[in-house]
Design an enzyme around this catalytic site. Sequence first.
Site, short mmCIF file in Angstrom:
data_model
loop_
_atom_site.label_atom_id
_atom_site.label_comp_id
_atom_site.label_asym_id
_atom_site.label_seq_id
_atom_site.Cartn_x
_atom_site.Cartn_y
_atom_site.Cartn_z
N LYS A 115 62.10 43.68 35.18
CA LYS A 115 61.83 42.27 34.91
C LYS A 115 60.72 42.07 33.88
O LYS A 115 60.69 41.07 33.19
CB LYS A 115 61.49 41.51 36.20
CG LYS A 115 62.70 41.25 37.08
CD LYS A 115 62.39 40.12 38.05
CE LYS A 115 63.60 39.80 38.93
NZ LYS A 115 63.26 38.83 39.98
N LYS A 201 80.07 39.38 35.01
CA LYS A 201 79.93 38.76 36.33
C LYS A 201 80.01 37.24 36.23
O LYS A 201 79.55 36.66 35.24
CB LYS A 201 78.55 39.13 36.90
CG LYS A 201 78.64 40.07 38.10
CD LYS A 201 77.28 40.53 38.54
CE LYS A 201 76.91 39.92 39.87
NZ LYS A 201 75.77 40.59 40.51
N LYS A 204 75.84 31.60 36.67
CA LYS A 204 75.51 30.19 36.41
C LYS A 204 75.00 30.00 35.00
O LYS A 204 74.93 28.88 34.50
CB LYS A 204 74.50 29.68 37.43
CG LYS A 204 73.14 30.31 37.27
CD LYS A 204 72.08 29.50 37.98
CE LYS A 204 70.73 30.12 37.71
NZ LYS A 204 69.61 29.24 37.83
#
Length: 338
Positions: A115, A201, A204
């Site tokens: 991250k 995948k 959103k």
Amino acid sequence: MRVVSGIQPTGNPHLGNYLGAIRNYVKMEGDAIAAGGENLIFIADLHAISMPHKPADLRASTLELVAMLVAAGLDTNRTILFNQAQVAAHAELQWLLNGTARMGWLNRMTQFKDKSGKNREGASIALFTYPVLQAADVLLYQATHVPVGEDQKQHLELARDIAQKFNNDFASEDAPVFTLPEPIIPPEAARIMSLRDGGAKMSKSDPSEMSRIELRDDADTIMKKIKKAKTDPEPLPSEAAGLEGRPEALNLVTIYAALAETSTDAVLSQFGGQGFGTFKPALGELMVEVLAPITARFRELREDRQSLDAILASGAARAREIGRPTLDAAYEALGLVR
Ligand code: TRP
């Protein structure tokens, strides 16, 4: 048996979230209760501030996730459902555990490396100590079992290391402060892919709304998206092996199987040899049938701020009560005068 799990708030839940994760939480509630245990599920909103975020989005997605979990069938009489921000003990215990967690342990965490990417100097301190908060989340409640995805196993091991070291350093052997939690890795959840690209995948953040079924979509929208979903010209094979090299076909069959709670082979024994002209309407109808009650409840509940607030307030009150003795014991063990 005490099952504790946290979920990151992500806005705008879609079919992939539902089939991949949310439905599983509802199943686990049943398992925990059947085993005579307790089930605590919380929205990990404190973890969400470890990355850049918009406050209005965090608020909205926290409430949306609560609405989604309840709409999907989580029973708030059986599960203690709350958000971290309303239970100050999570943040307090994290601080107490910061004295025990070692820099070297956190330096090994792969999620932080992923991250923070190339910009490690610019990453927040919260991102670095994220796993310590996660340890506090479960140790606070003496969790025995923690359902997590494969990617979170390392964080669970860290929680065990912290618990062990704290017990060793500050508690007597016959009265440990913390229970060592076991991870439960649920059986491989269905991987739901984009309706426009079987190699990506369902997400959103895909700019095309046609790529995903959102849980706020109505029946017409669902049918339209399924009919427009990308496919190939071949009919369906009669066995799963025949789907190799056909990612879009595989995805639609996987979705059908997940919705019907059956195997892809079972779906193909029914639809093998038929084209998408037959399969897509059948898939659309099944999807509408399975999702309609959930989406209807979701749409209603997400507008009902009062009910959502009440659910979270009562969950937080129960969580505070369960966590209090452990938090007190941790302060005491460390020699902190209160
Ligand atoms: N880090 C977890 C995830 O990204 C969410 C989480 C936070 C969690 N606290 C937890 C999961 C405690 C299990 C237990 O999925």
